[in-house]
Design a protein around this motif. Structure first.
Motif, PDB file in Angstrom:
ATOM      1  N   GLU A   1      39.206  43.873  43.691  1.00 21.87           N
ATOM      2  CA  GLU A   1      38.705  42.538  44.018  1.00 21.87           C
ATOM      3  C   GLU A   1      39.826  41.518  43.827  1.00 21.87           C
ATOM      4  O   GLU A   1      40.001  40.587  44.618  1.00 21.87           O
ATOM      5  N   GLY A   2      40.618  41.733  42.780  1.00 22.67           N
ATOM      6  CA  GLY A   2      41.742  40.843  42.516  1.00 22.67           C
ATOM      7  C   GLY A   2      42.790  40.902  43.617  1.00 22.67           C
ATOM      8  O   GLY A   2      43.302  39.872  44.061  1.00 22.67           O
ATOM      9  N   ASN A   3      43.118  42.110  44.061  1.00 23.92           N
ATOM     10  CA  ASN A   3      44.121  42.207  45.124  1.00 23.92           C
ATOM     11  C   ASN A   3      43.680  41.445  46.376  1.00 23.92           C
ATOM     12  O   ASN A   3      44.493  40.852  47.069  1.00 23.92           O
ATOM     13  N   LEU A   4      42.375  41.461  46.624  1.00 23.74           N
ATOM     14  CA  LEU A   4      41.863  40.745  47.799  1.00 23.74           C
ATOM     15  C   LEU A   4      41.862  39.240  47.600  1.00 23.74           C
ATOM     16  O   LEU A   4      42.123  38.495  48.542  1.00 23.74           O
ATOM     17  N   THR A   5      41.560  38.778  46.373  1.00 26.25           N
ATOM     18  CA  THR A   5      41.184  37.367  46.238  1.00 26.25           C
ATOM     19  C   THR A   5      41.957  36.559  45.209  1.00 26.25           C
ATOM     20  O   THR A   5      41.704  35.366  45.070  1.00 26.25           O
ATOM     21  N   VAL A   6      42.860  37.175  44.465  1.00 21.96           N
ATOM     22  CA  VAL A   6      43.735  36.335  43.656  1.00 21.96           C
ATOM     23  C   VAL A   6      44.702  35.718  44.669  1.00 21.96           C
ATOM     24  O   VAL A   6      45.064  36.368  45.659  1.00 21.96           O
TER      25      VAL A   6
END
Lengths: 287, 790
Positions: free
Chosen positions: B287-292
């Motif tokens: 999720e972080g790779n997508l949205t950070v």
């Protein structure tokens, strides 16, 4: 990790494990070291109804010298395999390849049998299994069968294991004296899967290659033998002719395309790495 | 290095300069601390976000009711449900008058513009129930065309990310006569470099805990900017600022990615306001790779004009910067932070810079370690190597012919920055000696001669950067929405212990240790007697937080000044108690002494006396404490020389770093161990851009690098042992002489590595390899050269 929910079962004997697996039905999965299965659960790419954790089944673990072969229990960790004197003495190629699996943390939890049963062609062990003609000892509630490596890997992440079956261990034939070994792994970081790997065993005598076994990692949906190379090196001088033979390494392969390499680059790598692996193996006969 | 540390320790007593192990590390390393995700509150609910699988689409229907039927689910909301109260995520850096700043709803309402954009959320009694129920939310999308390539996006007829078009702004800066400089220039180098998109990968994922108690709100977030966040959240959510407390507990890394006001922070506040219960959200790595927010992603067209002897006349830069789908907190300002650094350490007569910000249907970009400066440094250091190759002179010699000499400081560059101090000669000389430059050049020549399939390459990076963000008036002139000052409170407690409140907000840098060292020296108290408080707007009332290598160079100076005020107050009390004139009282090693007599008081005794307040000078307010706010007059300019030797296997394309030498000049050093750590980590991160990291979107706008198996980060096993050393040329713009070290390694190392790879391959006709220089890319570059020459 936030996986979908599942039942967790922990047998202490192989019979108990088989019973639990049978009772849990087709949606159950066997859990050993978890280093292939848990990422799938994390990504919710797998939704098993139950996990049968065989981590405490003592009879599945350990390495034994069985005369003409070495038996490696399925839940023996990579680290135990790497440091086993029996493996080092009788099947050094297994030790060499296993030592390149991921990183020390993974090698202390991940298991030899789990890695093979996962049937990932990018794993380091399947290509060694086909190169050495290992035999897979498979148990089910109705008995036991043996599957040769050449028939174990059916497709990408698909093995010959039927629902309800458990891989108990692997027989690694002893090759005898005069063989040299090498596992040439090409990967982008130390922890990454092999972009391409080449497992080689070479028997030399009087400067000539008598026989070679070459297994390829990540050159198709299943691990394959580079039979063209094996044919070409037979009787060859251990010199420039090895490069020529290695040029056939990608014959009949079907390498994948991913972020790390396109198929044509993998084919090129297979040829270069096979040459290097043949040179190393031919230079260092052991036993 | 170790010897140097020992040497300093042998000096005894002085805390500043001592290689102390960090006092915060025990709790950070064991994890027995308040990481946001460790926080448990009674009745706490957990939030999971459903994220768009489409890069660009109209949302035609959302039905979250199915999720409500799932076990453990308390509530579910769509963007439309929250549209009335969610506001728009802020952009605080409108870089031009006519910039396009699109509305940025925290949760998409009508349209999604990147894969990963939140479209609905589920609130449940635990994280598992929330995640399970996401699949029961039904959403219909009507696909729209994705916009993925910046050049294509600017063409007429391109699908639009926003109604207003795909251009956000064009920003220009020029100095000197650029046309004259290029006219008849004997040498012109013209190159285009790709700064690939990167994903900041902090060890601690983002996490938020929001709670309410009537009309009072508290937000815990793994953030770098609790103070800025409080202001921005008050403006975005309508929660009055005085009713909102923001806490950054211990934070496990950020690299700029937590210099943000995120959708999740806003939404968690809204959810706790709606539901009256605490809510928590912690991202998964994917999720972080997508949205950070992502980093870099620029297309750099750089032209350099030079004399035939390699003296640079001018540099012209035309930049396309991928904003992603929206402008986040400082998105448009990032390329501007580099705008003034394309001249590097070199003298020239003209400079021309144009940057166009472009919208695409990808995750927005924003600050990432170095923020604008790595891009600039990469381009100028790469192109200086190209210039050297063009005129056939050693690349180090070309640099010498152009750099600002030590005797010329302070020097105002073509970009109108005044570099206060520097000594490029000294750092370079030291680096060359440690590296064994001449010997490696000889080996390189030998390998070229032998046509060794493994070629040796040498890469140079004589970088500088600007730190200490920032003089408030400069930020104002660049249209940034806030200032760059920093604040500190220093208070002596009745028992003689010291509390320091800093407005900076550490997320792994070791502020507690470094600030304690500064205060111990300044007040003459034991290091152990100092506690540093930070990251909570209820205790730290003023601050501008931590980014841009500013903490020590700005926040540290505020601490020094507050200590000075405390000492001055204490001196007056001591004089009063000792019945002497304040002018006759001297302070040394924690003791006030009347000159020429044995009469003295310790600072701890003064602290107690000011607490009791029985006998204080007239008009003196009880307690020994003081505050100071420091707004720097100027930036600081660390510099250094990094040298990298690589071996490139021309058969496989694989690059192995054989040796890496970094000699950095970060000015005076408070704690050499912390500086070493920053340099090592920084170099690793810069090498990662050169060789490993890249966020890849496919033709449909799907992010392919959502796990660490696809987005490669190097580990210790993939990196050489760095040889590091320092020269110390103190900054003249602050009393500590410090410059900042948080980003230097990252800025310096990327061009050093790529220069080395290109240097190795020059005999094959190669003059560039696009980053990351993966084995496959190197192999294809070589193969295309072979085909060309065949």
């Amino acid at each position: 990790m936030i996986p979908a929910s599942f039942d967790y079962l922990r047998p202490s004997t192989l019979d108990e494990a088989l019973t639990m697996l049978a009772e849990a039905g087709e949606d159950a999965k066997v859990l050993a070291g978890g280093h292939s299965l848990l990422p799938l659960l994390r990504l919710r790419l797998a939704y098993p109804a139950a996990l049968v954790d065989v981590g405490r089944v003592a009879e599945l673990r350990g390495v034994a010298d069985r005369g003409d072969h070495v038996y490696i229990g399925a839940t023996t960790t990579h680290d135990e395999v790497v440091h086993s004197p029996i493996v080092k003495e009788h099947c050094p190629l297994v030790a060499l390849a296993t030592a390149t699996v991921a990183d020390p943390a993974v090698r202390h939890r991940g298991t030899f049998g789990g890695s093979l049963a996962h049937a990932d062609p990018a794993g380091d062990l399947p290509s060694v299994a086909v190169a050495l003609d290992m035999e897979f000892v498979v148990h089910s509630p109705t008995g036991r069968r043996t599957v040769p490596a050449s028939g174990f890997f059916l497709d990408y992440l698909e093995s010959a294991l039927e629902p309800g079956e458990i891989l108990a261990g692997v027989r690694v034939p002893k090759l005898g004296p005069g063989w040299g070994f090498h596992y040439e792994k090409f990967h982008r970081t130390a922890q990454a899967w092999a972009t391409v790997g080449v497992a080689v065993a070479v028997r030399r005598s009087n400067g000539t290659v008598e026989e070679a076994r070459v297994g390829l990692t990540n050159m198709g949906p299943i691990p394959v033998r580079a039979s063209g190379v094996e044919e070409a090196v037979r009787g060859a001088e251990a010199g420039e002719s090895l490069r020529e033979a290695a040029g056939r390494a990608d014959e009949g392969t079907d390498p994948p395309a991913d972020l790390h390499a396109q198929p044509d680059y993998r084919r090129h790598l297979a040829r270069v790495l096979t040459h290097r692996a043949l040179l190393s193996a031919a230079a260092h006969p052991t036993g | 290095m170790t010897e140097q540390i020992k040497e300093r320790e042998a000096l005894g007593g002085a805390e500043v300069g001592r290689a102390r192990r960090r006092k915060e590390d025990a709790r950070l390393i064991t994890g027995r601390t308040q990481w946001t995700d460790n926080i448990q509150l009674p009745g706490m609910l957990h939030v999971a976000f459903l994220r768009s699988p489409m890069a660009h689409a109209r949302i035609t229907r959302v039905d979250a009711s199915g999720a409500l039927a799932r076990p453990g689910v308390v509530a579910a909301f769509s963007g439309a449900d929250l549209a009335g109260e969610q506001g728009s995520l802020p952009c605080a850096w409108p870089v031009t008058e006519d910039i396009v700043i699109p509305d940025h709803p925290p949760m998409a309402v009508d349209e999604v513009r990147y894969v990963g954009e939140a479209v609905a959320c589920v609130v449940a009694i635990d994280r598992y129930a929330a995640a399970d129920a996401l699949e029961a939310v039904e959403i219909d999308y009507e696909p729209l065309d994705p916009v993925l390539d910046m050049t294509e996006a600017l063409k007429e007829g391109s699908p639009k990310v926003h109604e207003a078009g795909n251009k956000s702004f064009t920003w220009k800066f020029a100095e000197g006569d650029i046309d004259a400089a290029f006219r008849d220039a004997p040498v012109v180098i013209d190159r285009t470099y790709v700064q690939q998109r990167l994903i900041p990968s902090a060890m601690e994922p983002r996490a938020v805990v929001a709670q309410t108690d009537g009309d009072q709100f508290t937000l815990h977030s793994s953030t770098q900017i609790p103070h800025i966040l409080r202001v921005m959240l008050a403006l975005t959510t309508g929660i009055p600022e005085h009713k909102l407390r923001v806490i950054a507990p211990d934070v496990g890394g950020g690299f700029g990615s937590k210099l943000q006001v995120t959708a999740e922070e806003v939404l968690c506040l809204l959810l706790t306001r709606r539901m009256g219960k605490p809510v928590k959200w912690t991202e998964s790595r994917s999720e972080g790779n997508l949205t950070v927010h992502h980093g870099r992603d620029q297309l750099q067209h750089i032209r350099l004009a030079a004399e035939s002897d390699g003296r640079v006349r001018a540099v012209q830069v035309d930049l396309l910067a991928d904003m992603g789908a929206y402008l986040m907190l400082v998105t448009p300002g990032i390329p501007l932070l580099g705008a003034f650094m394309y001249s590097g350490i070199y003298k020239m007569d003209a400079y021309d810079f144009t940057c166009t910000g472009v919208f695409t249907t990808k995750m927005p970009t924003d600050a990432y370690r170095g923020a604008g400066r790595p891009e600039a440094t990469y381009a100028i250091e790469r192109v200086m190597d190209e210039l050297a190759a063009e005129i056939g002179v050693d690349p180090m010699e070309v640099r010498r012919r152009n750099w600002i000499e030590h005797s010329e400081f302070p020097y105002t560059t073509i970009c109108n920055l005044t570099y206060d101090s520097g000594n490029y000669e000294a750092a370079t000389e030291r680096a060359l000696a440690l590296f064994g430059y001449d010997k490696l050049r000889a080996e390189q020549a030998d390998r070229r001669e032998r046509r060794d399939p493994v070629q040796l390459g040498i890469g140079i990076s004589t970088y500088t950067e600007m730190c200490g963000l920032a003089p408030s008036r400069v930020l104002g002139s660049l249209s940034y929405g806030a200032g760059g000052w920093e604040h500190a409170d220093v208070r002596m407690l009745p028992t003689g212990k010291v509390e320091v409140v800093t407005g900076t907000s550490p997320h792994g840098q070791g502020h507690e240790t470094a600030w304690s060292q500064i205060v111990a020296d300044s007040l003459g108290v034991p290091y152990e007697d100092v506690a540093v408080l930070h990251g909570d707007t209820a205790t730290s009332h003023k601050g501008m937080d931590t980014y841009g290598s500013r903490s020590l160079a700005v926040g540290g100076i505020a601490v020094v000044r507050a200590c000075d005020k405390v000492k001055e107050k204490a001196r007056h009390v001591a004089a009063h108690l000792l019945e002497a004139s304040p002018d006759d009282v001297e302070f040394s090693e924690g003791r006030f002494q009347v000159r020429g007599t044995g009469a003295s008081r310790t600072i701890q005794e003064i602290a107690l006396a000011t607490f009791a307040a029985h006998d204080l000078p007239d008009g003196f307010e009880p307690r020994l404490d003081a505050s100071a706010t420091f707004d720097p007059d100027s930036f600081s300019f660390p510099h250094g020389t990094h040298l990298c030797a690589v071996e490139v296997d021309t058969e496989t394309g694989a690059t192995a770093i054989r040796s890496y030498v970094a000699v950095d000049d970060v000015g005076a050093v408070v704690n050499p161990l912390i500086v070493e750590g920053q340099v090592h980590g920084g170099i690793a991160q810069g090498i990662a851009q050169a060789l490993f990291e890249e966020a890849v979107y496919d033709v449909d706008g799907n992010l392919l690098t959502t796990t660490m198996a696809d987005y490669l980060l190097p580990s210790a096993a993939d990196l050489p042992s760095f040889v590091t050393d320092r020269t110390e040329t103190p900054a003249t713009t602050n009393p500590l002489g410090v410059k900042g070290v948080g980003e230097a390694g990252t800025i310096a190392s990327t061009p050093a590595v790529v220069n080395a790879i290109v240097d190795a391959l020059r005999p094959y006709g190669v003059h560039d390899v696009r980053m990351p220089c993966t084995p496959e890319r190197v192999w294809r570059t070589l193969r295309s050269r072979e085909e060309e020459s065949a």
